[in-house]
Design a protein around this motif. Sequence first.
Motif, short mmCIF file in Angstrom:
data_model
loop_
_atom_site.label_atom_id
_atom_site.label_comp_id
_atom_site.label_asym_id
_atom_site.label_seq_id
_atom_site.Cartn_x
_atom_site.Cartn_y
_atom_site.Cartn_z
N MET A 2 0.83 -1.21 0.00
CA MET A 2 0.00 0.00 0.00
C MET A 2 0.87 1.26 0.00
O MET A 2 0.58 2.23 -0.71
N SER A 3 1.93 1.26 0.80
CA SER A 3 2.82 2.42 0.82
C SER A 3 3.48 2.62 -0.53
O SER A 3 3.60 3.75 -1.02
N TYR A 4 3.87 1.52 -1.16
CA TYR A 4 4.50 1.64 -2.49
C TYR A 4 3.48 2.13 -3.51
O TYR A 4 3.80 2.93 -4.39
N GLY A 5 2.23 1.69 -3.37
CA GLY A 5 1.19 2.15 -4.29
C GLY A 5 0.93 3.63 -4.17
O GLY A 5 0.54 4.29 -5.15
N GLN A 6 1.16 4.21 -2.98
CA GLN A 6 0.94 5.64 -2.77
C GLN A 6 2.17 6.49 -3.12
O GLN A 6 2.04 7.55 -3.73
N TYR A 7 3.35 6.00 -2.71
CA TYR A 7 4.53 6.86 -2.78
C TYR A 7 5.64 6.32 -3.68
O TYR A 7 6.60 7.04 -3.97
N GLY A 8 5.53 5.05 -4.09
CA GLY A 8 6.60 4.48 -4.88
C GLY A 8 7.87 4.35 -4.05
O GLY A 8 7.82 4.04 -2.85
N ASN A 11 9.82 6.63 -3.02
CA ASN A 11 9.99 7.72 -2.06
C ASN A 11 8.96 7.63 -0.95
O ASN A 11 8.14 8.53 -0.74
N SER A 12 8.95 6.51 -0.21
CA SER A 12 8.02 6.36 0.90
C SER A 12 8.79 6.34 2.22
O SER A 12 9.92 5.85 2.27
N ARG A 13 8.16 6.88 3.25
CA ARG A 13 8.84 6.88 4.54
C ARG A 13 9.05 5.46 5.06
O ARG A 13 9.94 5.21 5.87
N LEU A 14 8.25 4.51 4.56
CA LEU A 14 8.43 3.12 4.96
C LEU A 14 9.82 2.62 4.55
O LEU A 14 10.43 1.82 5.25
N ARG A 15 10.32 3.13 3.44
CA ARG A 15 11.62 2.68 2.92
C ARG A 15 12.77 3.53 3.45
O ARG A 15 13.94 3.18 3.24
N ASN A 16 12.44 4.61 4.13
CA ASN A 16 13.49 5.50 4.62
C ASN A 16 13.99 5.01 5.98
O ASN A 16 13.68 5.56 7.04
N ILE A 17 14.75 3.94 5.94
CA ILE A 17 15.24 3.31 7.17
C ILE A 17 16.75 3.09 7.07
O ILE A 17 17.33 3.18 5.99
N TYR A 18 17.33 2.81 8.21
CA TYR A 18 18.74 2.45 8.23
C TYR A 18 18.90 0.96 7.92
O TYR A 18 18.11 0.13 8.38
N GLN A 19 19.93 0.65 7.14
CA GLN A 19 20.28 -0.75 6.93
C GLN A 19 20.88 -1.30 8.23
O GLN A 19 21.39 -0.55 9.07
N ILE A 20 20.82 -2.60 8.39
CA ILE A 20 21.34 -3.22 9.61
C ILE A 20 22.82 -2.91 9.79
O ILE A 20 23.29 -2.65 10.91
N MET A 80 11.50 15.78 6.49
CA MET A 80 11.62 15.28 5.12
C MET A 80 10.23 15.20 4.49
O MET A 80 9.27 14.80 5.15
N ALA A 81 10.11 15.55 3.24
CA ALA A 81 8.83 15.53 2.54
C ALA A 81 8.70 14.24 1.74
O ALA A 81 9.68 13.72 1.20
N TYR A 82 7.47 13.73 1.67
CA TYR A 82 7.18 12.51 0.90
C TYR A 82 6.05 12.82 -0.07
O TYR A 82 4.91 13.04 0.34
N ALA A 83 6.40 12.87 -1.35
CA ALA A 83 5.42 13.26 -2.36
C ALA A 83 4.60 12.04 -2.80
O ALA A 83 5.15 10.99 -3.13
N GLU A 84 3.27 12.20 -2.79
CA GLU A 84 2.39 11.15 -3.29
C GLU A 84 2.50 11.09 -4.81
O GLU A 84 2.53 12.13 -5.48
N LYS A 85 2.56 9.89 -5.36
CA LYS A 85 2.66 9.78 -6.81
C LYS A 85 1.28 9.56 -7.42
O LYS A 85 0.34 9.14 -6.73
N GLU A 86 1.17 9.84 -8.68
CA GLU A 86 -0.08 9.61 -9.38
C GLU A 86 -0.32 8.10 -9.50
O GLU A 86 0.63 7.33 -9.66
N GLU A 137 -2.88 19.20 3.60
CA GLU A 137 -2.09 19.30 2.38
C GLU A 137 -1.99 17.98 1.63
O GLU A 137 -1.41 17.91 0.54
N ASP A 138 -2.55 16.90 2.20
CA ASP A 138 -2.50 15.59 1.55
C ASP A 138 -3.73 15.35 0.69
O ASP A 138 -4.72 16.08 0.76
N SER A 139 -3.67 14.28 -0.09
CA SER A 139 -4.77 13.92 -0.98
C SER A 139 -5.70 12.92 -0.33
O SER A 139 -5.30 12.12 0.52
N ASN A 140 -6.95 12.95 -0.75
CA ASN A 140 -7.89 11.88 -0.43
C ASN A 140 -7.61 10.69 -1.36
O ASN A 140 -6.99 10.84 -2.41
N TYR A 141 -8.11 9.52 -0.97
CA TYR A 141 -7.91 8.33 -1.79
C TYR A 141 -9.21 7.55 -1.91
O TYR A 141 -10.03 7.52 -0.98
N VAL A 142 -9.38 6.92 -3.07
CA VAL A 142 -10.44 5.95 -3.26
C VAL A 142 -9.81 4.58 -3.08
O VAL A 142 -8.74 4.29 -3.65
#
Length: 990
Positions: free
Chosen positions: A693-699, A701-710, A766-772, A846-851
């Motif tokens: 779901m996060s990838y579907g929204q942000y590709g 550039n999602s905060r879910l992927r903005n993590i430190y490697q082990i 940090m900003a996370y832009a929603e993708k189309e 400032e965010d978008s609604n979703y269907v």
Amino acid sequence: MKYFKPIILVALAFIAFSCKNDSANKDLAYATETKKDASGFSYETVSNDPTGLRLYTLDNGLKVYLSKNIDEPKIQTYIAVRAGSNYDPKESTGLAHYLEHMVFKGTDEISSLDWEKEKGYLDQIADLYEQHRAETDPDKKREIYKKIDEVSLEASNYAVANEYDKMISSLGATGTNAYTWFEQTVYTNKIPTNELDKWLAVEGERFSQLVLRLFHTELEAVFEEFNRGQDNDFRKRYAAMLDGLFPNHPYGQQTTIGIGEHLKNPSMVDIHNYFDKYYVPNNMAMVLVGDIDFDETITKINNVFGKLEKKEVVHPTLPKEEPITEPIVKEVFGPTAENVSIAFRSDAAGTEEEKYVTLCDMILANGNAGLIDLNLNQQQVVQNASCSPTFLKEYGYHTFTGSPKEGQSLDEVKLLLLEQIEKLKNGEFEDWMIDAVINDLKLNQTRQYENSSALASMYVDAFIKHEDWKNRVKFLDDLRSISKEELVAFAKDFYKDNYVITYKRQGEDTSIVKVENPGITPVNLNRDKSSEFLKNFNTVESQPLQPKFVDYKEEIQSTELDNGIEVSYINNPLNDLFNMNIIFDMGSDNDKKLGLAAGYMEYLGTDKYSAEELKKEFYKLGVNYYVSTGAETTYVGLSGLKENLPKGLELLEHLWNNAVPDAEAYDKYVQSIAKSRQDNKTQKGNILYSGLMSYGQYGENSRLRNIYQISELQAMDPQELVDIVKSMKDFDQRIFYYGKDVDAAVTALNTHHSVSGELNDYPEAMAYAEKETGGNVYFVDYDMVQSEMLFLAKGEPFKAENMAASRLFNTYFGSGLSSIVFQEIRESKSLAYSAYSGYMTANKKEDSNYVMAYIGTQANKMPEAVDAMMELMSNMPEAEEQFNAAKEATLKKIAAERITKSNIFWSYERLKKLGIDNDNREAMYNTIKNMTMEDLRDFFNENIQGESYNVMVIGNKKDIDFDALGKLGKVQEMDVDYLFNYEKPEKVKM
């Protein structure tokens, strides 16, 4: 259920007195009395019962549990039947549960357009199912099923789908559902107070008789529920454990869902017989907790349910189990992370063993200072571990669970759990622990008593288990009479080699049952028609319930500390419990290390206390603390008994100011994070709702992927993380306090919460832009029976004026048993157990609604289910009567809503993020009152129709029809590590 709650080492106000080792005085303190109300009805009450229960017994044997709670103008209702899977015929397992589904289908009056004609078809269907059950030739069985399908289509011409839910929804009810377990089937609703009469009219008719309409479509939905169970490794481990504990008793030999062969070969005759035998008033209870008048309520219940006919009920005598004399080993396999459970069989609810096992359980694990908490979780010697007891009508069991660290075997976890039990048996716990855990239980009980739904569940539990409520009221006082010596002696006798150990291993489950798509012909819903019962029901007017809206500026008061920090506060009118939060409007978006540092705090001590000693000190005070970091906000929280706030705050500030880094604890912490990431990759819900779901929204550039490697975590200096936590106090902050005596709380904060003179601004986030969205199908291969799909389309930026229309749209179209989506996909076509859709409002202005839409179905039904959902999302069916019912339901739900207690502050926090500074429900209410079907059509056309979706799919690659998926967009099989950025793999696998 484990009570992860703080403890209180003083008696709470409602404890009349505790006479240790004086059972005669104790029984006198909790005497059961019989009284008469103003209407002449007799009821039982228990002295010193903080719940104020009145227990009535009608002339026909129906038990009625009534309790008053005026927090909101609602009534939590439960209708409980002492009839569960224990009493299923051996050749018809799953019957009680399937019957539960059918009780929603109506009667000869509810949902029927022409009962005489419909009944003729239903009788034919019943006969055909008996033939189908007896037939052994597969081809002939298919022919009979085809005939069932044909006759069912004809029968549907004379019925209206889901009239029950339409009526209940029109009342403004919430939580409409039911559940079945070993000994019970329970039907739930939460209704506005002013709708009691109409609710009773519907329920009185519903339980007067059983009509098995729309049978084969609902049966297919139940089989989808069966599939969901096959995809749930926890359920499989639980079933295996029960099989070991109860080799003869139905607890272990008859699952509630039943076996696949029985579900595919049902008997409508057996289901009718079961209903006629057990669904009788002297085997049932009605539980109502809420804003009620006792005398009026019991009179109304008697006028309706007092008419039901009493019948003799004899439950079957179930087998007794022999003692377990040596460990019994079970194994189950599945895709999720490995774990192990150890279970000891006990006596039933209401026995002496229940008291002793309850105490043992809390001393072993209470979420804070139990032996397992401190020796295993705090020391990070396992990934996680806990224990919890369950007490049923005829037996109980105490279950221990543990998950291994990386490189650790399940047997090593097993031995560590058994070591903690040995410590209990040796009395290796401090003397104050018994009183401490009892007060912990008391605090949790106090909070349950405040909640009408939780209290109603307690009454249901007592009824099903034939428990005297007096014994429940004095249960915790009974625990106080148990000495440490007695508890240790019990533990030595109870915990031996008499357990069942269940290994949940990763691997293919060869016991999975897969079935063909039966090809059901969609039945008619007749949503534009109504039974005479519904027509008459709709003419009955209830006394209007006026909505109440919150004036946030009046309800939320504020003051300042000496250092200028703002303190918002709300008084707690009910008890002496408090909750305090120090709020920083910065989170991991501002500093990626902040959440990491907050988690590390759990394992740190100070120059004065070890980490374990700190846990004990907080536990002794009856105060709980936490540090929680989200993407945008960090909370440092404290809760417990008001009088212990100063000492608790002093201890928290000591930890905050004097935490000492621990290199060994940090290494284990990093190892735990690494193992958690590996475990997360095995959880299908986490993959779908988080990763995909996060990838579907942000590709990318999602905060879910903005993590430190082990490797990056391993290279960090733990001192840096400690410094980050300490430096938080130098940033801008505000405080929210919920409790009594705000002046004392402010004094404690002025005394102990010291900050630097000039507070710092927050680091830039940090900003996370929603993708189309649109044209993409993201697929993850997972070993499962069902497939699950999410459809996601980015909509317009948030608009406050759309909130009313979206709420009404969701009620009408996408959520609930009587919604368009549910009726079309499940009721008519039987293509899924769960299907819903909705217009999701943004969390920030400032965010978008979703269907969004969801389908969970077996893979061989996926193409049909997708077509059905996409058709609905493109062309909304319009049904004026259903729209009016949805509108009425939405208005009544708003009218009955009450925002109270600390929720006033937190709801205001959410609204402020949307740029709203008032209770916007008032504007929504007034807007919805004037909305028409045309308005909803316009909303659909502007916001739903024609949207372009990203589609997220999880399922077994071997079963998926990729040609069908390809029609939705470009199919990309995603690497799970890539979704979460746990490692550096390729983006896709194909």
